[in-house]
Design a protein around this motif. Structure first.
Motif, mmCIF file in Angstrom:
data_model
loop_
_atom_site.group_PDB
_atom_site.id
_atom_site.type_symbol
_atom_site.label_atom_id
_atom_site.label_comp_id
_atom_site.label_asym_id
_atom_site.label_seq_id
_atom_site.Cartn_x
_atom_site.Cartn_y
_atom_site.Cartn_z
ATOM 1 N N MET A 1 0.845 -1.195 0.000
ATOM 2 C CA MET A 1 0.000 0.000 0.000
ATOM 3 C C MET A 1 0.884 1.250 0.000
ATOM 4 S SD MET A 1 -3.045 1.124 2.670
ATOM 5 C CE MET A 1 -4.059 -0.281 2.220
ATOM 6 N N ASN A 2 0.416 2.287 -0.655
ATOM 7 C CA ASN A 2 1.129 3.553 -0.716
ATOM 8 C C ASN A 2 1.418 4.074 0.699
ATOM 9 O OD1 ASN A 2 1.669 6.398 -0.918
ATOM 10 N ND2 ASN A 2 0.846 6.327 -2.997
ATOM 11 N N ARG A 3 2.705 4.319 0.999
ATOM 12 C CA ARG A 3 3.077 4.770 2.346
ATOM 13 C C ARG A 3 2.520 6.156 2.652
ATOM 14 N NH1 ARG A 3 9.444 3.594 2.327
ATOM 15 N NH2 ARG A 3 9.135 4.372 0.199
ATOM 16 N N SER A 4 2.435 7.013 1.624
ATOM 17 C CA SER A 4 1.854 8.333 1.843
ATOM 18 C C SER A 4 0.384 8.230 2.219
ATOM 19 C CB SER A 4 2.014 9.190 0.580
ATOM 20 O OG SER A 4 3.379 9.434 0.317
ATOM 21 N N LEU A 5 -0.306 7.246 1.637
ATOM 22 C CA LEU A 5 -1.702 7.018 1.998
ATOM 23 C C LEU A 5 -1.824 6.620 3.462
ATOM 24 C CD1 LEU A 5 -4.709 6.640 1.341
ATOM 25 C CD2 LEU A 5 -4.155 4.337 0.513
ATOM 26 N N LEU A 6 -0.956 5.738 3.915
ATOM 27 C CA LEU A 6 -0.979 5.306 5.308
ATOM 28 C C LEU A 6 -0.699 6.485 6.251
ATOM 29 C CD1 LEU A 6 0.877 1.871 5.131
ATOM 30 C CD2 LEU A 6 -1.570 2.269 5.488
ATOM 31 N N ILE A 7 0.240 7.324 5.868
ATOM 32 C CA ILE A 7 0.560 8.498 6.690
ATOM 33 C C ILE A 7 -0.635 9.447 6.730
ATOM 34 C CG2 ILE A 7 2.014 10.543 6.882
ATOM 35 C CD1 ILE A 7 4.294 8.858 5.714
ATOM 36 N N GLY A 8 -1.272 9.629 5.570
ATOM 37 C CA GLY A 8 -2.447 10.496 5.519
ATOM 38 C C GLY A 8 -3.562 9.996 6.418
ATOM 39 N N VAL A 9 -3.809 8.702 6.384
ATOM 40 C CA VAL A 9 -4.827 8.114 7.264
ATOM 41 C C VAL A 9 -4.438 8.303 8.729
ATOM 42 C CG1 VAL A 9 -5.931 5.958 7.985
ATOM 43 C CG2 VAL A 9 -5.612 6.440 5.544
ATOM 44 N N GLY A 10 -3.147 8.119 9.032
ATOM 45 C CA GLY A 10 -2.679 8.313 10.399
ATOM 46 C C GLY A 10 -2.890 9.739 10.876
ATOM 47 N N MET A 11 -2.591 10.716 10.025
ATOM 48 C CA MET A 11 -2.792 12.110 10.400
ATOM 49 C C MET A 11 -4.272 12.422 10.589
ATOM 50 S SD MET A 11 0.033 14.268 8.172
ATOM 51 C CE MET A 11 -0.504 15.804 8.926
ATOM 52 N N TRP A 12 -5.106 11.833 9.747
ATOM 53 C CA TRP A 12 -6.539 12.046 9.871
ATOM 54 C C TRP A 12 -7.057 11.505 11.199
ATOM 55 C CZ3 TRP A 12 -10.538 8.161 9.429
ATOM 56 C CH2 TRP A 12 -11.827 8.697 9.489
ATOM 57 N N LEU A 13 -6.561 10.342 11.602
ATOM 58 C CA LEU A 13 -6.971 9.764 12.879
ATOM 59 C C LEU A 13 -6.543 10.650 14.046
ATOM 60 C CD1 LEU A 13 -6.208 5.975 12.257
ATOM 61 C CD2 LEU A 13 -8.462 7.083 12.378
ATOM 62 N N VAL A 14 -5.357 11.234 13.947
ATOM 63 C CA VAL A 14 -4.899 12.153 14.994
ATOM 64 C C VAL A 14 -5.808 13.375 15.053
ATOM 65 C CG1 VAL A 14 -3.016 13.646 15.765
ATOM 66 C CG2 VAL A 14 -2.508 11.376 14.858
ATOM 67 N N CYS A 15 -6.205 13.880 13.887
ATOM 68 C CA CYS A 15 -7.136 15.018 13.842
ATOM 69 C C CYS A 15 -8.458 14.665 14.512
ATOM 70 C CB CYS A 15 -7.377 15.454 12.395
ATOM 71 S SG CYS A 15 -5.974 16.248 11.601
ATOM 72 N N LEU A 16 -8.933 13.451 14.266
ATOM 73 C CA LEU A 16 -10.171 12.998 14.906
ATOM 74 C C LEU A 16 -10.030 12.970 16.428
ATOM 75 C CD1 LEU A 16 -11.602 10.049 12.765
ATOM 76 C CD2 LEU A 16 -12.622 12.301 13.147
ATOM 77 N N VAL A 17 -8.891 12.486 16.907
ATOM 78 C CA VAL A 17 -8.647 12.433 18.346
ATOM 79 C C VAL A 17 -8.673 13.845 18.932
ATOM 80 C CG1 VAL A 17 -6.954 11.887 20.136
ATOM 81 C CG2 VAL A 17 -7.361 10.276 18.264
ATOM 82 N N LEU A 18 -8.057 14.797 18.241
ATOM 83 C CA LEU A 18 -8.035 16.181 18.720
ATOM 84 C C LEU A 18 -9.448 16.749 18.818
ATOM 85 C CD1 LEU A 18 -4.942 17.573 16.769
ATOM 86 C CD2 LEU A 18 -5.112 17.163 19.231
ATOM 87 N N VAL A 19 -10.281 16.432 17.837
ATOM 88 C CA VAL A 19 -11.665 16.902 17.878
ATOM 89 C C VAL A 19 -12.407 16.273 19.055
ATOM 90 C CG1 VAL A 19 -13.876 16.903 16.660
ATOM 91 C CG2 VAL A 19 -11.770 17.357 15.399
ATOM 92 N N CYS A 20 -12.184 14.988 19.271
ATOM 93 C CA CYS A 20 -12.879 14.262 20.348
ATOM 94 C C CYS A 20 -12.419 14.687 21.737
ATOM 95 C CB CYS A 20 -12.691 12.761 20.179
ATOM 96 S SG CYS A 20 -13.504 12.073 18.706
ATOM 97 N N LEU A 21 -11.220 15.244 21.843
ATOM 98 C CA LEU A 21 -10.711 15.671 23.146
ATOM 99 C C LEU A 21 -11.504 16.843 23.712
ATOM 100 C CD1 LEU A 21 -6.820 15.457 22.783
ATOM 101 C CD2 LEU A 21 -8.299 14.011 24.191
ATOM 102 N N GLY A 22 -12.125 17.619 22.824
ATOM 103 C CA GLY A 22 -12.900 18.768 23.298
ATOM 104 C C GLY A 22 -12.004 19.919 23.700
ATOM 105 N N ASP A 23 -12.151 20.386 24.921
ATOM 106 C CA ASP A 23 -11.380 21.525 25.411
ATOM 107 C C ASP A 23 -9.921 21.103 25.621
ATOM 108 O OD1 ASP A 23 -10.296 23.725 26.721
ATOM 109 O OD2 ASP A 23 -12.160 24.151 27.785
ATOM 110 N N LEU A 24 -9.052 21.572 24.754
ATOM 111 C CA LEU A 24 -7.653 21.144 24.783
ATOM 112 C C LEU A 24 -6.892 21.710 25.974
ATOM 113 C CD1 LEU A 24 -6.826 21.456 20.968
ATOM 114 C CD2 LEU A 24 -7.377 19.390 22.274
ATOM 115 N N ARG A 25 -7.441 22.710 26.630
ATOM 116 C CA ARG A 25 -6.767 23.268 27.811
ATOM 117 C C ARG A 25 -6.657 22.234 28.933
ATOM 118 N NH1 ARG A 25 -10.531 28.417 28.597
ATOM 119 N NH2 ARG A 25 -12.027 26.730 28.161
#
Length: 208
Positions: A1-25
């Motif tokens: 599988m394209n390694r850039s694709l895997l990295i992109g999916v990984g970054m997207w998952l991190v973005c999802l986690v940040l959204v789910c965290l709510g108040d980052l403070r």
């Protein structure tokens, strides 16, 4: 599988986690760790793509990252509430350069946004073109209000959406400049996937 694709999916998952965290403070250490991880993943994608560019993938994830962070409520900055306020001040026929939020003349405009505004005793510092964007964004808030979206969420989303659109336009302008100068299109990753850009515009709704 394209390694850039895997990295992109990984970054997207991190973005999802940040959204789910709510108040980052309340999660600063975790936020900083995830922020660093995003930078590492971005640089890895840039290095891996230096040999063979995958432009559709770069553009696709660049937009997906932004759309993922767009609904998040900003917690590390409260500037966006001032944007909405100053847009509404203009629509009411007042000048944000002359009247700070605390001015008694603007008392009738106070709503759920007012307590969230910073430096209420200071008139605006934002230039005229930026003020025009604030005003346009305040109309979006009115439309969302008809759909019974809360005042705060509609104000945040309306302002953020405009800056994210400008951000996406900037991404394509950078691509055009890379082509004009005969540079590698892979370098677009350094903007399109840049965590600072993603979190400041789509995450926090900053205009600059």
């Amino acid at each position: 599988m394209n390694r850039s694709l895997l990295i992109g999916v990984g970054m997207w998952l991190v973005c999802l986690v940040l959204v789910c965290l709510g108040d980052l403070r309340y999660h600063l250490h975790l936020f900083l760790a995830l922020y660093l991880l995003l930078f590492i993943l971005m640089l890895a994608a840039w290095r891996l793509g230096s040999a063979t560019s995958n432009l559709p993938l770069i553009l696709f994830f660049g937009i997906v990252f932004r759309l993922t962070l767009l609904p998040a409520m900003p917690s590390l900055s409260d500037d966006i509430y001032r944007y909405d306020w100053e847009g509404r001040v203009q629509r009411a026929g007042w000048s944000p350069y002359e009247y700070p939020p605390s001015a008694p003349e603007l008392f009738g405009l106070r709503d759920a946004i007012y307590p969230l505004i910073n430096h209420k005793d200071v008139p605006t510092l934002y230039p005229p073109l930026t003020q025009l964007i604030f005003r346009i964004g305040s109309y979006g808030r009115t439309v969302l209000g008809w759909a019974h979206v809360s005042v705060i969420r509609s104000a945040v989303f309306s302002q953020k959406l405009l800056f994210v659109l400008f951000d996406i336009v900037a991404m394509f302008l950078l691509l055009a400049l890379l082509r004009l100068r005969h540079l590698s299109e892979t370098s677009l990753i350094l903007y399109a996937w840049n965590p600072l850009v993603l979190l400041e515009f789509s995450g926090s709704g900053h205009n600059d």
